[in-house]
Structures are given as C-alpha cells and as structure tokens.
Design an enzyme around this catalytic site. Structure first.
Site, PDB file in Angstrom:
ATOM      1  N   ARG A 189      -2.068 -18.466  40.166  1.00 50.52           N
ATOM      2  CA  ARG A 189      -1.990 -19.151  38.858  1.00 50.52           C
ATOM      3  C   ARG A 189      -1.554 -18.223  37.736  1.00 50.52           C
ATOM      4  O   ARG A 189      -1.799 -18.475  36.572  1.00 50.52           O
ATOM      5  CB  ARG A 189      -3.320 -19.794  38.476  1.00 50.52           C
ATOM      6  CG  ARG A 189      -3.771 -20.863  39.425  1.00 50.52           C
ATOM      7  CD  ARG A 189      -4.828 -21.733  38.779  1.00 50.52           C
ATOM      8  NE  ARG A 189      -5.308 -22.725  39.723  1.00 50.52           N
ATOM      9  CZ  ARG A 189      -6.305 -22.519  40.550  1.00 50.52           C
ATOM     10  NH1 ARG A 189      -6.957 -21.361  40.536  1.00 50.52           N
ATOM     11  NH2 ARG A 189      -6.677 -23.453  41.384  1.00 50.52           N
ATOM     12  N   LYS A 214      11.027 -17.471  29.609  1.00 47.65           N
ATOM     13  CA  LYS A 214      11.555 -18.625  30.348  1.00 47.65           C
ATOM     14  C   LYS A 214      11.845 -18.153  31.766  1.00 47.65           C
ATOM     15  O   LYS A 214      12.756 -17.354  31.980  1.00 47.65           O
ATOM     16  CB  LYS A 214      12.846 -19.129  29.697  1.00 47.65           C
ATOM     17  CG  LYS A 214      12.595 -19.999  28.485  1.00 47.65           C
ATOM     18  CD  LYS A 214      13.846 -20.219  27.679  1.00 47.65           C
ATOM     19  CE  LYS A 214      14.794 -21.218  28.328  1.00 47.65           C
ATOM     20  NZ  LYS A 214      15.920 -21.527  27.401  1.00 47.65           N
ATOM     21  N   GLU A 250      26.319 -12.569  24.521  1.00 44.98           N
ATOM     22  CA  GLU A 250      25.040 -13.098  24.035  1.00 44.98           C
ATOM     23  C   GLU A 250      24.573 -12.350  22.773  1.00 44.98           C
ATOM     24  O   GLU A 250      23.836 -12.904  21.968  1.00 44.98           O
ATOM     25  CB  GLU A 250      23.965 -13.013  25.126  1.00 44.98           C
ATOM     26  CG  GLU A 250      24.218 -13.928  26.331  1.00 44.98           C
ATOM     27  CD  GLU A 250      23.806 -15.394  26.088  1.00 44.98           C
ATOM     28  OE1 GLU A 250      23.497 -15.754  24.939  1.00 44.98           O
ATOM     29  OE2 GLU A 250      23.803 -16.159  27.071  1.00 44.98           O
ATOM     30  N   LYS A 301      16.382 -11.895  18.755  1.00 43.81           N
ATOM     31  CA  LYS A 301      15.958 -12.954  19.679  1.00 43.81           C
ATOM     32  C   LYS A 301      14.455 -13.195  19.531  1.00 43.81           C
ATOM     33  O   LYS A 301      14.002 -14.338  19.512  1.00 43.81           O
ATOM     34  CB  LYS A 301      16.308 -12.621  21.137  1.00 43.81           C
ATOM     35  CG  LYS A 301      15.755 -13.708  22.067  1.00 43.81           C
ATOM     36  CD  LYS A 301      16.493 -13.960  23.350  1.00 43.81           C
ATOM     37  CE  LYS A 301      15.926 -15.214  24.009  1.00 43.81           C
ATOM     38  NZ  LYS A 301      16.294 -15.388  25.397  1.00 43.81           N
ATOM     39  N   GLU A 335      10.233 -24.258  22.799  1.00 45.06           N
ATOM     40  CA  GLU A 335      11.416 -25.115  22.667  1.00 45.06           C
ATOM     41  C   GLU A 335      11.067 -26.581  22.493  1.00 45.06           C
ATOM     42  O   GLU A 335      11.632 -27.452  23.153  1.00 45.06           O
ATOM     43  CB  GLU A 335      12.376 -24.892  23.850  1.00 45.06           C
ATOM     44  CG  GLU A 335      12.813 -23.437  23.941  1.00 45.06           C
ATOM     45  CD  GLU A 335      13.984 -23.201  24.868  1.00 45.06           C
ATOM     46  OE1 GLU A 335      14.333 -24.111  25.632  1.00 45.06           O
ATOM     47  OE2 GLU A 335      14.550 -22.097  24.819  1.00 45.06           O
ATOM     48  N   ARG A 364      16.808 -28.590  18.094  1.00 43.39           N
ATOM     49  CA  ARG A 364      17.806 -27.940  17.239  1.00 43.39           C
ATOM     50  C   ARG A 364      17.668 -26.437  17.388  1.00 43.39           C
ATOM     51  O   ARG A 364      16.962 -25.785  16.631  1.00 43.39           O
ATOM     52  CB  ARG A 364      17.614 -28.380  15.783  1.00 43.39           C
ATOM     53  CG  ARG A 364      17.957 -29.838  15.577  1.00 43.39           C
ATOM     54  CD  ARG A 364      17.385 -30.340  14.277  1.00 43.39           C
ATOM     55  NE  ARG A 364      15.923 -30.208  14.294  1.00 43.39           N
ATOM     56  CZ  ARG A 364      15.126 -30.564  13.286  1.00 43.39           C
ATOM     57  NH1 ARG A 364      15.628 -31.060  12.195  1.00 43.39           N
ATOM     58  NH2 ARG A 364      13.820 -30.434  13.384  1.00 43.39           N
ATOM     59  N   ASN A 386      21.372 -21.981  21.193  1.00 43.60           N
ATOM     60  CA  ASN A 386      22.257 -22.713  22.112  1.00 43.60           C
ATOM     61  C   ASN A 386      23.722 -22.652  21.709  1.00 43.60           C
ATOM     62  O   ASN A 386      24.567 -23.248  22.371  1.00 43.60           O
ATOM     63  CB  ASN A 386      21.833 -24.183  22.210  1.00 43.60           C
ATOM     64  CG  ASN A 386      20.762 -24.372  23.258  1.00 43.60           C
ATOM     65  OD1 ASN A 386      20.428 -23.440  23.994  1.00 43.60           O
ATOM     66  ND2 ASN A 386      20.201 -25.561  23.326  1.00 43.60           N
ATOM     67  N   HIS A 407      26.593 -22.731  24.176  1.00 36.82           N
ATOM     68  CA  HIS A 407      26.051 -23.100  25.480  1.00 36.82           C
ATOM     69  C   HIS A 407      26.340 -24.546  25.882  1.00 36.82           C
ATOM     70  O   HIS A 407      26.259 -24.874  27.064  1.00 36.82           O
ATOM     71  CB  HIS A 407      24.543 -22.818  25.535  1.00 36.82           C
ATOM     72  CG  HIS A 407      24.239 -21.359  25.724  1.00 36.82           C
ATOM     73  ND1 HIS A 407      24.597 -20.402  24.798  1.00 36.82           N
ATOM     74  CD2 HIS A 407      23.633 -20.683  26.736  1.00 36.82           C
ATOM     75  CE1 HIS A 407      24.223 -19.209  25.236  1.00 36.82           C
ATOM     76  NE2 HIS A 407      23.636 -19.342  26.404  1.00 36.82           N
ATOM     77  N   HIS A 434      27.782 -24.244  29.370  1.00 34.78           N
ATOM     78  CA  HIS A 434      27.149 -24.752  30.590  1.00 34.78           C
ATOM     79  C   HIS A 434      28.092 -25.676  31.351  1.00 34.78           C
ATOM     80  O   HIS A 434      28.143 -25.641  32.585  1.00 34.78           O
ATOM     81  CB  HIS A 434      25.856 -25.510  30.254  1.00 34.78           C
ATOM     82  CG  HIS A 434      24.712 -24.586  29.945  1.00 34.78           C
ATOM     83  ND1 HIS A 434      23.720 -24.907  29.042  1.00 34.78           N
ATOM     84  CD2 HIS A 434      24.403 -23.358  30.422  1.00 34.78           C
ATOM     85  CE1 HIS A 434      22.856 -23.904  28.971  1.00 34.78           C
ATOM     86  NE2 HIS A 434      23.245 -22.954  29.795  1.00 34.78           N
ATOM     87  N   HIS A 461      28.221 -16.121  33.117  1.00 37.11           N
ATOM     88  CA  HIS A 461      27.552 -16.866  32.048  1.00 37.11           C
ATOM     89  C   HIS A 461      28.052 -16.432  30.662  1.00 37.11           C
ATOM     90  O   HIS A 461      28.421 -17.272  29.837  1.00 37.11           O
ATOM     91  CB  HIS A 461      26.033 -16.682  32.167  1.00 37.11           C
ATOM     92  CG  HIS A 461      25.265 -17.370  31.083  1.00 37.11           C
ATOM     93  ND1 HIS A 461      25.177 -18.747  30.996  1.00 37.11           N
ATOM     94  CD2 HIS A 461      24.575 -16.876  30.020  1.00 37.11           C
ATOM     95  CE1 HIS A 461      24.448 -19.059  29.932  1.00 37.11           C
ATOM     96  NE2 HIS A 461      24.073 -17.948  29.331  1.00 37.11           N
TER      97      HIS A 461
END
Ligand SMILES: NC(=O)c1ccc[n+]([C@@H]2O[C@H](COP(=O)([O-])OP(=O)(O)OC[C@H]3O[C@@H](n4cnc5c(N)ncnc54)[C@H](O)[C@@H]3O)[C@@H](O)[C@H]2O)c1
Ligand SMILES: [Zn+2]
Length: 387
Positions: A139, A161, A203, A245, A255, A259, A263, A266, A270, A283
C-alpha cells in the site's frame, strides 16, 4: 500491570447523531526536497538522507545500469546503505503491468519492508514504473527519484504522477503518489544523445513559455551550452525548470482543474504520438510540434503577436526541435491527427482544451478551437526564417 513503555490510548469517540453525515478524512500534506547537483557523492548523501532505514533498492534500466549504476551503488554503500539493484529492459515497453509485476515479484520475494527506500534511477520510463510499483507495494513504500534523462529531470521526476501503460492507452494504470525526494545529478546526463537532450529541452521551453520569461531568456542565452551538455549550464537549467514545475503543480497537485498551463503543446502533441505509434517521434519532439501548432492557432486568431510567435519558433528551430510537420522523422497523417483529437473531444463531452500562448509567460486556455484551425496550423505552418 501495564509496563511503562506500553503505549496506552484511552479514547471516547462519540457516536454520531442518527442523521449526521459521516465524513471520511484523509488529509495529507506531502512536501519533498528537490536537489540538483553534478556530484555523485553528494547525490548518494542526499539519497541516504531520504532513507528511513539503511537499505535501498535501486530500480533502473539496463542501459542506465551499465553506464552509471556502479559509482552510485558504491557511493551509497559508502554512506552505510545496503543496496540492491533491479534492472528492466530500456524503453517504453517496460512501462507495463507485466514489467511492474516482475518488480513486485522481486520485492515480495526479498526482505524489503515498508520503510525501505526504492530509488527510481533512470528516465521517465523507470521513474513512472518504479513509482507506481512503490505506490502499490504494501500500500505504498517510500521512493526517491534520481532522474538520468533531461526529460525526467525537468518533468517526470516531479509531481508524483506514476503509471504504467495499457494497450488501450498510455499511462492508463496509475496513481498520484509523491516521492520522498528528488535528487537530480546532471552528471548522469552527459551520456545522453543529442536527440534526448533536445527532447527534454522541449519541456523546459514549455515551462518558460507558460510561466517564466526569465527561464525562456535563460534558454535562449544558454542554448549552445545546454546542447553541448556543459554541466554548470545543465545544473541551472534543471534547477530553474524544477522550481517552476514545483510551483505550478503546488497550485493543483491532483489535477482537479482541467485548465492546466502545463498541457501547453500536449493536446496536439499527444495526438501526434498516438498516430505515429509512440516510438518514431519522441515525447518532447511531439510537444515541440504541438507548441508550434498552438502558437500558430493563437497567431491566426490575433491572440498573439508575430514577434512572440517568431520567438518561440526560432528557439525551437535553434534547439533542433520540430516545429512543422515536415520536420518529423516520419510522415504525419494530418487527418489521423484530427481524428485522434475528435476522439478525445468525444470522450470529454465535446470539449477539447487548448493552451494558447499570448506572450512569453502568458497563456489562455480555451475549448473552442476547431478542427479547421488545427488543420490549418498543422499544414500552413512555414518553418522559421531558417535562421
Ligand atoms: N510522470 C510524469 O509526470 C511524466 C512527465 C513526462 C514524461 N513522462 C513519461 O516519461 C517517459 C519518457 O521518459 P524519457 O524520455 O526519460 O524516456 P526513457 O526513460 O525511455 O529514456 C530514454 C532512453 O534513454 C536511456 N537513458 C536514460 N538515461 C540515460 C543516460 N544518462 N545516458 C544514456 N542513455 C540514457 C534509456 O535507457 C532509454 O533508452 C514516457 O513514458 C512519459 O510518459 C512522465
Ligand atoms: Zn510532457
């Protein structure tokens, strides 16, 4: 008789009134240090500081293991840690449930406990996969990120993330699970190919464009040093981009808000990755083209000045990043890109969010970009004055 050292809890939690709502609360405040250095001994010391117990499992990929694991392992052992290394094959294919499962198997069969540190040592693939494994094992066990690509140092290592891919979609199986710390040693970046440096730089350019004219100017002024992998320049770049960042994600760490300036580039990026099958276009390259397309739409709408548009395109051009479809390493099926965007629009109840640049440091977010605008920006885009 209860011994003195026993921890006694006496409590009288009241029962709720019959019609009172019951609320589950799990407030958590995650704060973690981000260190940028060019020194392996300092990297090891910082990582050792993050460990609750003198034991760490490094998760890496075979390429990074061969190039950089040995000195890091030696330095960590020098700090008194017991260190194991687990390596997975390099590449996006390793960001899978199957590979995560092999890592979970190894952890389960080892004596790694819930206070032992996992160190994700690699690019975004290793960081996303090891982070997801850390979130799931028992966990959640503590993990620290030690990024070895520029993309991971300025982006993937920050924000918690974590995910693996599913055949249906990238990053489909994941969570938000914060690291206990990030230690970026730019010395590891010295073995990256020029192409990987450029892709990571995209990036960083993005962060300058959406939130920091100063970062944008820094990249403009230091581009040659960045591309030549001069460590003091890379160290400043990673420091600046990380700080920006961190500031942006702190405003909305999970997130909730759609807005998201981060992104920028992206939406189309994507779609380009999806239609080219995740591989031929990196990427960062897809994001570079996506930023150019978003800027083109903004220019056509009169939302941005030609000067701002040219500044972005010129920087992408100087950085050797694609800013028009013809510059990609593969042919781009524009209809397929539009189709891919239409699919996202469909999933999101008709809305497709675009981040459009207005000035360096200022963006606008809008849902009303049409297919025709995207198509025109993708097709009509003229390469920068080939400066
Ligand atoms: N979690 C996030 O917020 C986030 C953000 C951006 C990207 N990502 C994810 O990151 C992944 C891409 O990351 P990436 O570009 O770092 O790719 P990657 O991890 O696949 O690394 C690229 C290649 O470089 C090699 N490599 C790594 N470090 C090296 C070094 N120091 N010297 C030489 N070679 C080295 C790797 O073995 C690999 O072959 C994608 O899966 C993307 O979804 C995640
Ligand atoms: Zn990205």
């Amino acid at each position: 008789v209860i011994p003195e050292h026993a921890y006694l809890v006496r409590d009288q939690i009241p029962l709720p009134a019959f019609d009172l709502p019951i609320e589950g609360r799990a407030g958590r405040h995650d704060v973690y240090p981000v260190t940028v250095t060019d020194d392996t001994a300092a990297t090891a010391r910082k990582l050792a500081d993050l460990a609750l117990r003198p034991r760490a499992t490094i998760v890496t990929d075979d390429t990074v293991a061969a190039l950089h694991a040995q000195p890091l392992v030696a330095a960590l052992r020098g700090c008194g840690l017991t260190v194991d290394v687990v390596s997975v094959p390099p590449g996006e294919k390793s960001k899978s449930l199957a590979v995560a499962m092999t890592l979970l198997d190894k952890l389960a069969l080892s004596s790694v406990g819930r206070r032992d540190l996992i160190i994700a040592f690699g690019g975004g693939v290793v960081i996303d996969t090891a982070g997801w494994v850390a979130s799931a094992y028992m966990r959640g066990v503590p993990y620290a990120n030690a990024p070895t690509t520029l993309l991971a140092a300025v982006d993937a290592a920050l924000g918690g993330k974590v995910a693996v891919d599913h055949p249906v979609a990238k990053n489909l199986i994941g969570a938000f699970y914060q690291p206990v710390g990030v230690v970026a040693n730019v010395g590891f970046l010295s073995t990256l190919s020029a192409r990987q440096i450029r892709a990571g730089l995209a990036e960083a350019i993005k962060k300058g464009m959406i939130a920091s004219p100063e970062l944008f100017e820094f990249i403009e002024a230091n581009l040659e040093g960045i591309l030549a992998k001069r460590l003091p320049v890379l160290e400043r770049l990673v420091r600046y981009a990380s700080a920006i960042k961190c500031e942006l994600i702190a405003r909305d760490p999970y997130e909730r808000d759609l807005r998201r300036p981060l992104n920028f580039g992206h939406t189309v990026g994507h779609a380009v990755e999806t239609t080219t099958g995740y591989g031929p276009v990196l990427h960062g390259e897809a994001v570079a083209l996506g930023m150019a397309v978003a800027a083109g739409i903004s220019l056509a709408r009169g939302w941005t000045e030609p000067g701002t548009y040219d500044r972005l395109i010129t920087l992408l051009h100087r950085a050797g990043l694609p800013h028009s479809t013809g510059q990609l390493r593969v042919g781009l099926d524009v209809d397929a890109v539009i189709g891919s965007l239409a699919k996202i629009r469909q999933i999101r109840d008709g809305s497709l969010r675009f981040v459009l640049p207005l000035e360096v440091g200022t963006v606008a977010m809008t849902d009303d970009v049409t297919d025709l605008e995207v198509e025109q920006a993708l097709l009509s885009h003229v390469p920068a004055a080939a400066s």
